[in-house]
Design an enzyme around this catalytic site. Structure first.
Site, PDB file in Angstrom:
ATOM      1  N   LYS A 162       0.848  -1.183   0.000  1.00  0.00           N
ATOM      2  CA  LYS A 162       0.000   0.000   0.000  1.00  0.00           C
ATOM      3  C   LYS A 162       0.887   1.238   0.000  1.00  0.00           C
ATOM      4  O   LYS A 162       1.431   1.633   1.016  1.00  0.00           O
ATOM      5  CB  LYS A 162      -0.932   0.045   1.216  1.00  0.00           C
ATOM      6  CG  LYS A 162      -1.993   1.149   1.079  1.00  0.00           C
ATOM      7  CD  LYS A 162      -2.536   1.629   2.402  1.00  0.00           C
ATOM      8  CE  LYS A 162      -1.608   2.589   3.106  1.00  0.00           C
ATOM      9  NZ  LYS A 162      -1.436   3.903   2.384  1.00  0.00           N
TER      10      LYS A 162
ATOM     11  N   GLU B 106       9.419   0.984  11.298  1.00  0.00           N
ATOM     12  CA  GLU B 106      10.460   2.005  11.174  1.00  0.00           C
ATOM     13  C   GLU B 106       9.747   3.342  11.255  1.00  0.00           C
ATOM     14  O   GLU B 106       9.020   3.730  10.342  1.00  0.00           O
ATOM     15  CB  GLU B 106      11.208   1.837   9.853  1.00  0.00           C
ATOM     16  CG  GLU B 106      12.528   2.583   9.825  1.00  0.00           C
ATOM     17  CD  GLU B 106      12.390   3.984   9.292  1.00  0.00           C
ATOM     18  OE1 GLU B 106      12.346   4.916  10.131  1.00  0.00           O
ATOM     19  OE2 GLU B 106      12.320   4.153   8.080  1.00  0.00           O
TER      20      GLU B 106
ATOM     21  N   CYS C 259      13.493  10.561   7.907  1.00  0.00           N
ATOM     22  CA  CYS C 259      13.296  10.312   9.334  1.00  0.00           C
ATOM     23  C   CYS C 259      14.594  10.276  10.123  1.00  0.00           C
ATOM     24  O   CYS C 259      14.602  10.590  11.314  1.00  0.00           O
ATOM     25  CB  CYS C 259      12.516   9.017   9.532  1.00  0.00           C
ATOM     26  SG  CYS C 259      13.202   7.627   8.604  1.00  0.00           S
TER      27      CYS C 259
ATOM     28  N   GLU D 104       9.448  15.669  16.028  1.00  0.00           N
ATOM     29  CA  GLU D 104       9.881  15.535  14.642  1.00  0.00           C
ATOM     30  C   GLU D 104       9.166  16.563  13.777  1.00  0.00           C
ATOM     31  O   GLU D 104       7.936  16.626  13.763  1.00  0.00           O
ATOM     32  CB  GLU D 104       9.591  14.121  14.127  1.00  0.00           C
ATOM     33  CG  GLU D 104      10.123  13.875  12.741  1.00  0.00           C
ATOM     34  CD  GLU D 104       9.932  12.432  12.301  1.00  0.00           C
ATOM     35  OE1 GLU D 104      10.862  11.878  11.675  1.00  0.00           O
ATOM     36  OE2 GLU D 104       8.858  11.865  12.570  1.00  0.00           O
TER      37      GLU D 104
END
Length: 479
Positions: free
Chosen positions: A178, A252, A286, A383
């Site tokens: 996906k 992750e 990331c 973040e």
């Protein structure tokens, strides 16, 4: 001219979707429509999982092939991807703003490399024969885990896709992928490569959609393993579902890595590497070191050096060869990043450059450096996923370690020093899944993944392959 697809890649070919909704693709640089694909439905996921299950359970199918035979199939897939490499790079850049020169490295080159690496790794994998302590011996074999549900984000879509499907396919698993709604045109080009390579029906399936469709895939009874890259919040939801189902999962997730400048560092001699470790891909990776830790004894100098670096970055059309930083992926992401910049300013941070928009078209944010940041400030803890660096002062190595390890995340990081041996010793003290000395590069042979809120499990290296296999012990000569 736009790129528009009418069908989904399910069961080895193009299949009419169950619904009639489409996902429009909008350029972040021009804000114009550049294409569309069908939006997947739960019925499409059902069809894809069924196709993957049939392909996996076939006694003569993909899982039963000799590893060397699968490796040859992956070589053919890699060759077809390489033929489409430039178009893949162009599509990714057009969708998420990644500079085209970077897209050629990450999106055009890395997927084929991973297919070849994992094909050879599994072809050379041997059973482990162990003498028993109670007599006899044991043969430990590795078997494919089953049907994999893989969910990938928009920031580095093809490279991250193949972090999952390359080891999964090499192991003998089948996959339902996906992709993120923001980056779908590259996924459908990948499907064209799979068809051209003759990948067997059902081995790989592509059904795009949003978070709800991803949740449905994660909980689907036909899935044996989930691999997800994305936000920590979504990862926690997936972990809860997989925990309830006792379903293996690799996560992750987010990061807030530290780039630690030691007091002997010659940062001005490593600016290209420092840029790659902190601001690459418009700040939309990331593992980037978005917390820059600088010694108080050299703080002003280092802030000036980083500020000059940011001021010199060429911001512009992601398809231009000279562009070093393109737009953010969406207006929503741009607004989110701008909110963090304003929060950093209101908390007492000093913006030395950037903080605004370089133009009135496209979802651009200027490279932004925020000095005088406290480790407790929001921009030092959350973040941001944009071109924003927080520069935090420290007094000595002990304080630098405490600040670096005081994060909820632990994914990447870097140490900058004139003495690589000192850097390696210092790197061992940082609580993170990966860290570089005077640079940062994910090598295919080395495990990559996070600790704490950055996830669990590992991708890349032999460890990445083992996540798609289960060990079976066969006891021999037992009396």
């Amino acid at each position: 001219m736009t790129i528009d697809y009418q069908d989904l890649y399910v069961g080895g070919g193009w299949s009419q979707p169950a619904g009639d909704s489409v996902i429009p693709v909008i350029s972040p640089a021009t804000e114009e429509r550049i294409g569309s694909v069908p939006e997947g439905t739960e019925a499409d996921i059902d069809s894809a999982v069924t196709s993957a299950r049939i392909a996996f359970d076939d006694p003569a199918g993909w899982a039963a092939w000799e590893p060397a035979q699968r490796a040859r199939a992956l070589e053919a897939f890699a060759a077809q991807l390489q033929e489409r490499g430039e178009e893949t790079a162009r599509r990714v850049s057009s969708q998420n703003g990644m500079p085209i020169t970077l897209a050629r490295q990450f999106e055009a080159g890395f997927p084929a490399m991973l297919l070849l690496y994992y094909g050879q790794l599994v072809a050379n994998q041997l059973d482990d024969v162990r003498p028993g302590m109670l007599g006899g011996s044991t043969v430990v074999t590795k078997s494919p885990i089953g049907v994999v549900g893989a969910i990938v984000p928009w920031n580095v879509p093809q490279a991250i896709t193949f972090l999952k499907i390359a080891p999964a396919l090499a192991a003998g698993c089948t996959v339902v992928l996906k992709p993120s709604p923001e980056t779908v045109l590259d996924a459908f080009l990948m499907a064209e490569a799979a068809i051209a390579a003759g990948l067997p029906p059902g081995v790989l399936n592509v059904v795009p959609g949003g978070r709800e469709l991803g949740a449905y895939l994660v909980s689907h009874p036909g899935i044996d393993k989930v691999s997800f890259t994305g936000s920590t919040g979504a990862g926690r939801d997936i972990a809860r579902t997989c925990g309830e189902l006792l379903r293996p999962v690799t996560l992750e997730l987010g990061g807030k890595s530290a780039a630690i400048v030691l007091d002997d560092a010659q940062l001005s001699e490593n600016l290209e590497s420092f840029f790659g470790a902190t601001l690459l891909n418009n700040g939309q990776i990331c593992w980037l070191g978005t917390r820059v830790l600088a010694p108080r004894s050299r703080y002003a100098e280092i802030v000036d050096t980083i500020t000059a670096l940011a001021k010199g970055i060429v911001v512009g059309d992601p398809l231009a060869e000279t562009t070093q930083m393109g737009p953010l992926v969406s207006a929503r992401q741009r607004d989110r990043v701008e909110g963090f910049i304003e929060k950093g300013r209101s908390d007492g941070g000093r913006i030395t450059t950037g903080g605004g928009r370089p133009g009135d078209r496209g979802w651009f944010v200027e490279p932004t450096i925020v000095a005088d940041v406290d480790p407790g400030h929001t921009i030092a803890r959350e973040e941001i996923f944009g071109p924003v660096l927080s520069v935090i002062p420290y007094t000595d190595e002990a304080e630098a370690v405490a600040i670096a390890n005081g994060s909820n995340y632990g994914l990447g990081g870097s140490v900058w020093t004139a003495d690589p041996e000192r850097g390696a010793r210092f790197a061992r003290r940082i609580a993170t899944g990966s860290i570089g000395v005077n640079g940062y590069v994910n090598d295919p042979t080395a495990p990559f993944g996070g600790i704490k809120s950055s996830g669990m499990g590992r991708e890349l290296g032999p460890e990445g392959l083992s996540g798609y296999q289960y060990a079976k012990s066969i006891y021999l000569d037992v009396r």
